[in-house]
Write a protein that holds these residues in place. Structure first.
Motif, PDB file in Angstrom:
ATOM      1  N   ARG A 139      57.569 -24.611  -0.890  1.00 24.32           N
ATOM      2  CA  ARG A 139      57.039 -25.684  -0.062  1.00 24.32           C
ATOM      3  C   ARG A 139      55.561 -25.512   0.251  1.00 24.32           C
ATOM      4  O   ARG A 139      54.901 -26.439   0.663  1.00 24.32           O
ATOM      5  N   LEU A 140      55.038 -24.294   0.043  1.00 20.41           N
ATOM      6  CA  LEU A 140      53.628 -24.053   0.318  1.00 20.41           C
ATOM      7  C   LEU A 140      52.733 -24.996  -0.452  1.00 20.41           C
ATOM      8  O   LEU A 140      51.733 -25.482   0.040  1.00 20.41           O
TER       9      LEU A 140
ATOM     10  N   ARG B 286      54.689 -36.253   0.419  1.00 21.45           N
ATOM     11  CA  ARG B 286      53.443 -36.648  -0.194  1.00 21.45           C
ATOM     12  C   ARG B 286      53.277 -36.094  -1.596  1.00 21.45           C
ATOM     13  O   ARG B 286      53.555 -34.975  -1.860  1.00 21.45           O
TER      14      ARG B 286
ATOM     15  N   GLN C 135      53.014 -27.935  -1.486  1.00 21.25           N
ATOM     16  CA  GLN C 135      53.095 -29.376  -1.383  1.00 21.25           C
ATOM     17  C   GLN C 135      51.872 -30.017  -0.749  1.00 21.25           C
ATOM     18  O   GLN C 135      51.609 -31.178  -0.973  1.00 21.25           O
ATOM     19  N   ARG C 136      51.186 -29.277   0.066  1.00 20.18           N
ATOM     20  CA  ARG C 136      50.087 -29.911   0.752  1.00 20.18           C
ATOM     21  C   ARG C 136      48.825 -29.972  -0.079  1.00 20.18           C
ATOM     22  O   ARG C 136      47.861 -30.563   0.322  1.00 20.18           O
ATOM     23  N   PHE C 137      48.804 -29.343  -1.232  1.00 25.49           N
ATOM     24  CA  PHE C 137      47.518 -29.237  -1.917  1.00 25.49           C
ATOM     25  C   PHE C 137      47.508 -29.925  -3.263  1.00 25.49           C
ATOM     26  O   PHE C 137      48.500 -30.076  -3.886  1.00 25.49           O
TER      27      PHE C 137
ATOM     28  N   GLN D  27      54.089 -16.660   4.863  1.00 27.80           N
ATOM     29  CA  GLN D  27      55.002 -17.731   5.277  1.00 27.80           C
ATOM     30  C   GLN D  27      54.608 -18.371   6.593  1.00 27.80           C
ATOM     31  O   GLN D  27      54.626 -19.579   6.747  1.00 27.80           O
ATOM     32  N   HIS D  28      54.279 -17.546   7.556  1.00 31.24           N
ATOM     33  CA  HIS D  28      54.008 -18.115   8.870  1.00 31.24           C
ATOM     34  C   HIS D  28      53.157 -17.132   9.675  1.00 31.24           C
ATOM     35  O   HIS D  28      53.688 -16.266  10.377  1.00 31.24           O
ATOM     36  N   PRO D  29      51.846 -17.271   9.595  1.00 32.50           N
ATOM     37  CA  PRO D  29      50.964 -16.274  10.217  1.00 32.50           C
ATOM     38  C   PRO D  29      51.182 -16.131  11.714  1.00 32.50           C
ATOM     39  O   PRO D  29      51.163 -15.012  12.239  1.00 32.50           O
TER      40      PRO D  29
ATOM     41  N   GLU E  95      54.776 -34.925   5.353  1.00 35.99           N
ATOM     42  CA  GLU E  95      53.935 -34.174   4.448  1.00 35.99           C
ATOM     43  C   GLU E  95      54.705 -33.648   3.249  1.00 35.99           C
ATOM     44  O   GLU E  95      54.135 -33.357   2.216  1.00 35.99           O
ATOM     45  N   VAL E  96      55.999 -33.538   3.420  1.00 30.88           N
ATOM     46  CA  VAL E  96      56.788 -33.048   2.296  1.00 30.88           C
ATOM     47  C   VAL E  96      56.842 -34.091   1.197  1.00 30.88           C
ATOM     48  O   VAL E  96      56.764 -33.787   0.020  1.00 30.88           O
TER      49      VAL E  96
ATOM     50  N   ARG F 239      44.943 -19.658   1.453  1.00 32.18           N
ATOM     51  CA  ARG F 239      44.579 -20.965   0.873  1.00 32.18           C
ATOM     52  C   ARG F 239      43.219 -20.890   0.207  1.00 32.18           C
ATOM     53  O   ARG F 239      42.390 -21.776   0.365  1.00 32.18           O
TER      54      ARG F 239
ATOM     55  N   ASP G 199      46.493 -22.014   8.661  1.00 38.94           N
ATOM     56  CA  ASP G 199      47.934 -21.843   8.580  1.00 38.94           C
ATOM     57  C   ASP G 199      48.581 -23.153   8.157  1.00 38.94           C
ATOM     58  O   ASP G 199      48.424 -24.189   8.774  1.00 38.94           O
ATOM     59  N   VAL G 200      49.326 -23.093   7.093  1.00 33.34           N
ATOM     60  CA  VAL G 200      50.104 -24.254   6.704  1.00 33.34           C
ATOM     61  C   VAL G 200      51.529 -23.807   6.916  1.00 33.34           C
ATOM     62  O   VAL G 200      52.120 -23.173   6.069  1.00 33.34           O
ATOM     63  N   SER G 201      52.023 -24.115   8.076  1.00 35.14           N
ATOM     64  CA  SER G 201      53.157 -23.320   8.515  1.00 35.14           C
ATOM     65  C   SER G 201      54.430 -23.571   7.725  1.00 35.14           C
ATOM     66  O   SER G 201      54.890 -22.738   6.976  1.00 35.14           O
ATOM     67  N   ASP G 202      55.006 -24.748   7.790  1.00 32.25           N
ATOM     68  CA  ASP G 202      56.296 -24.903   7.140  1.00 32.25           C
ATOM     69  C   ASP G 202      56.546 -26.379   6.875  1.00 32.25           C
ATOM     70  O   ASP G 202      55.698 -27.229   7.094  1.00 32.25           O
ATOM     71  N   ALA G 203      57.726 -26.688   6.419  1.00 30.83           N
ATOM     72  CA  ALA G 203      58.028 -28.063   6.043  1.00 30.83           C
ATOM     73  C   ALA G 203      58.620 -28.847   7.203  1.00 30.83           C
ATOM     74  O   ALA G 203      59.454 -29.710   7.024  1.00 30.83           O
TER      75      ALA G 203
END
Lengths: 411, 294
Positions: B289-290, A411, B292-294, B176-178, A408-409, B35, A399-403
């Motif tokens: 925003r999803l 980055r 951004q981490r990858f 969005q949010h499991p 992390e935003v 993911r 789960d990559v939940s939210d901002a």
């Protein structure tokens, strides 16, 4: 994704009082292992090393015919490539599926330098390695800006671009007709040629293994492994992650490129489809994973298994595509059932017959999370057990939940 | 570049972009749900194209009728794949390991296609293959138009399904949010499985559309996965509208660049866009925003 593990772990820790050790890499457990056994196991591994080296060195004389010898050269080449891949994949955990790009660049670089500059083969080989380094730096900078999935995508895209370029740029590279590389030893007969290159590949492999071993034991290697376990935490502890990752990437490209250049001198005929195939890149990953990416000899062992299997499938099923199915099945089985490789699996089997565990052992963040979760489940009782293990927890960490986390935003 | 030629390239680019958009939507759907970078997506695409070709050869009917079978079968295959294979991977290494797992599936599909149908290049002979429409001086082949309509219709259905149905809301909540989705009573595991099924169903439709006017061979999927992955990175991983917009833009650019550069070099536009995106905006241009981490 590593953040999430951390978040999940810390969330779990606050939820219940005692969840065992904190999230570190090395955990000290039961410091009463007898010293005698450690010395004994060191002697065994030294003996194994000597026997293995002797076997490799005497192989050209044992080999019954030139075909077996050439298969040996191919397997050593795979071992060099896979060990080269492991500089990046094993230490930092960044899985590149496109390392065939550097294999091809090393091979084509050598061939093109011999063709256009008319230099001797081995000078061209060294120059080509420098070219590979020069190319891998900007590519590495671009690719290492992203993590995880995007990095894999970039690595695949890179090899596809090179395939496209080397196929289309007919005037320069020879395109699909291929490129003939003159032999460096023109007066050797074919079996002698194989033998010479067998030793060259063995030397290159030994150099790569020594380099890997030195890094593995160095502070630099520890920093790289901390990137593998938790990149953000490593960075917050002052590890210059970007620079270190880049160094590992370039080293990895260099070794792979050297392997490719030697291949070009040995085989003498290059074809873009083979040199820049994703398949070669995936073989490197498969071999390293199968053997065990955290072990010095993991990729070599994997190359031995996969190389022999591939030769067998080519002999048995000829030109059909069956070897693809076999490679795919093997890769799937490795990923699903033993992602840590054969060496740890066998090691666990041996450990079972030992009285107790050794004093200090490496525990990865993933294993620790599993342990914590298990103890959590047993502590809170059977009702929550289902939630804490198996499928339900799959969601937690993926789960990559939210901002909500501003760091992390940006980055 | 003359007017009609430009117009023709533009139209062909839009038609191609439609197909890219559908396929990239499927690819980004898997990513949003779990993911997972689904390397095997384009292998399933080629598998569907082969099934359409085989159906046409055996029955002589229009290859599009094979959709009646392939779409449900692919949906079930996607569901089974998510439930039985992908969900078994350890969560911490899920992204990397799922790449390798789906890569393995792609190899198995390619090898099996080569084993069963041999490596010979195949092509469906359609009665309307040579027909084309005249649009302000531009010649637009009917097959490409049919393929586009098929893709556009599928994409629109996917959009409506995600936007307005109860299942679509559940799927978007899962993306969005499991945890929150589970709290409100959504069976996220099953929903994720259905999401995978939907993704593979887009591959079935796309493959059939592709088989109408393309020559197919087992290793063709490597030529598709690169552009598709470039599209989803440029569009922002996990964003379906982003993927669709990027697919359209890049499809049109590829088609326009084919005139001065030729077909092979025009393909590099995807990789140029990919590297430019990574240098300047690693999270993608249209993504939420999803990404951004990858």
């Amino acid at each position: 994704m590593r953040n999430d593990s951390e978040r999940t772990a810390s969330a779990g820790r606050t939820a219940s009082a005692d969840l065992g050790p904190a999230l570190t890499e090395t955990v000290v457990v039961a410091p009463d292992a007898p010293r005698r056994r450690r010395r004994w196991s060191r002697a065994v591994s030294l003996a194994l090393l000597v026997v293995g080296a002797a076997l490799v060195l005497s192989f050209p004389f044992i080999a019954p015919n030139p075909y077996i010898l050439s298969a040996g050269v191919v397997i050593l080449n795979y071992a060099v490539l896979s060990t080269g891949w492991n500089f990046m994949g094993g230490f930092t955990g960044y899985i590149s599926l496109g390392h065939a790009a550097y294999f091809g660049l090393g091979a084509y670089g050598t061939g093109l330098i011999v063709k256009y500059l008319e230099l001797p083969g081995f000078v061209a080989w060294v120059l080509a390695a420098l070219v590979v380094v020069a190319i891998s730096v900007p590519v590495g900078i671009a690719a290492l800006r992203v993590r995880g999935a995007s990095f894999v995508i970039v690595s695949i895209a890179f090899v596809l671009i090179l395939l496209l370029v080397f196929q289309s740029w007919r005037e320069f590279t020879g395109g699909s007709e291929g490129l003939i590389v003159p032999r460096p030893f023109p007066d050797l007969l074919r079996p002698e040629h194989h033998r010479a290159f067998f030793y060259l590949f063995a030397g290159l492999l030994a150099a790569a293994l020594v380099a890997w071993w030195v890094i593995d034991r160095s502070k630099f290697g520890t920093a790289l492994k901390s990137i593998r376990e938790d990149e953000d935490k490593a960075r917050s502890l002052g590890v210059p992650t970007t620079r270190y990752k880049l160094i590992a990437y370039v080293l990895s490209a260099l070794v792979t490129g050297l392997g490719g250049g030697l291949y070009a001198l040995w085989f003498g005929d290059l074809d873009p489809i083979f040199q820049f195939s994703i398949l070669i890149g995936s073989y490197m990953v498969l071999m390293a994973l199968l053997g065990g990416v955290r072990h010095l000899f993991g990729p070599l062992l994997g190359a031995l298994i996969v190389g022999i299997a591939l030769e067998y499938f080519k002999l048995e099923f000829g030109d059909t595509q069956f070897h693809l199915v076999a490679a795919g099945l093997l890769l799937g089985v490795v990923v699903l059932f033993m992602p840590d490789g054969v060496i740890p699996a066998v090691g666990q089997l041996i450990d079972r017959f030992r009285p107790q565990q050794t004093s200090i052992r490496d525990v990865s963040a993933a294993e620790l999370l599993e342990q914590n979760r298990r103890s959590d489940a047993s502590a809170t009782g059977a009702a929550d057990a289902r939630e804490a293990s198996g499928e339900a927890s799959t969601r937690d960490a993926s789960d990559v939940s939210d901002a909500s986390d501003p760091k992390e935003v940006t980055r | 570049m003359s007017g009609p030629l430009f117009l023709q390239s533009l139209i062909l680019g839009v038609l191609l972009g439609g197909l890219y958009a559908l396929l990239a939507a499927g690819l980004t759907l898997y990513f949003g749900i779990m993911r997972v970078v689904m390397i095997a997506h384009s292998a399933f695409l080629i598998l569907a194209a082969y099934l359409a070709w085989w159906f046409n050869r055996e029955t002589g009917l229009d290859p599009m009728l094979s959709l009646v079978v392939t779409v449900p079968v692919f949906f079930l295959a996607g569901f089974a794949m998510q439930r039985l294979l992908v969900s078994r991977l350890k969560p911490l290494t899920l992204t990397m390991m799922s790449v390798l797992l789906t890569f393995a599936i792609a190899l198995i599909i390619e090898g099996a296609l080569g084993f069963i149908f041999t490596g010979t290049q195949r092509r469906i002979q359609l009665p309307y293959a040579g027909d084309s429409l005249d649009v302000f001086g531009a010649q637009v082949p009917v097959v490409k138009l049919v393929a586009f309509v098929l893709a556009a219709f599928a994409l629109l259905s996917l959009y409506l399904l995600l936007k307005y149905t109860r299942f679509g809301r559940a799927l978007r909540a899962t993306i969005q949010h499991p945890e929150a989705a589970r709290l409100v009573g959504i069976d996220t595991d099953r929903t994720a499985g259905y999401g995978f099924g939907l993704g593979l169903a887009t591959a079935a439709i796309g493959g059939t559309a592709l088989s109408l006017d393309a020559t197919i061979y087992p290793s063709l999927h490597w030529h598709w996965i690169g552009p598709l992955m470039a599209i989803i990175v440029v569009g922002g991983l996990g964003s379906i509208p982003g993927a669709a917009i990027a697919a359209m833009l890049l499809g049109i650019s590829q088609s326009l660049l084919q005139i001065p550069l030729g077909a092979t070099w025009a393909q590099t536009v995807f990789y140029v866009a990919l590297f430019a995106t990574l240098m300047f905006r690693p999270q993608g241009f249209f993504g939420g925003r999803l990404a951004q981490r990858f």
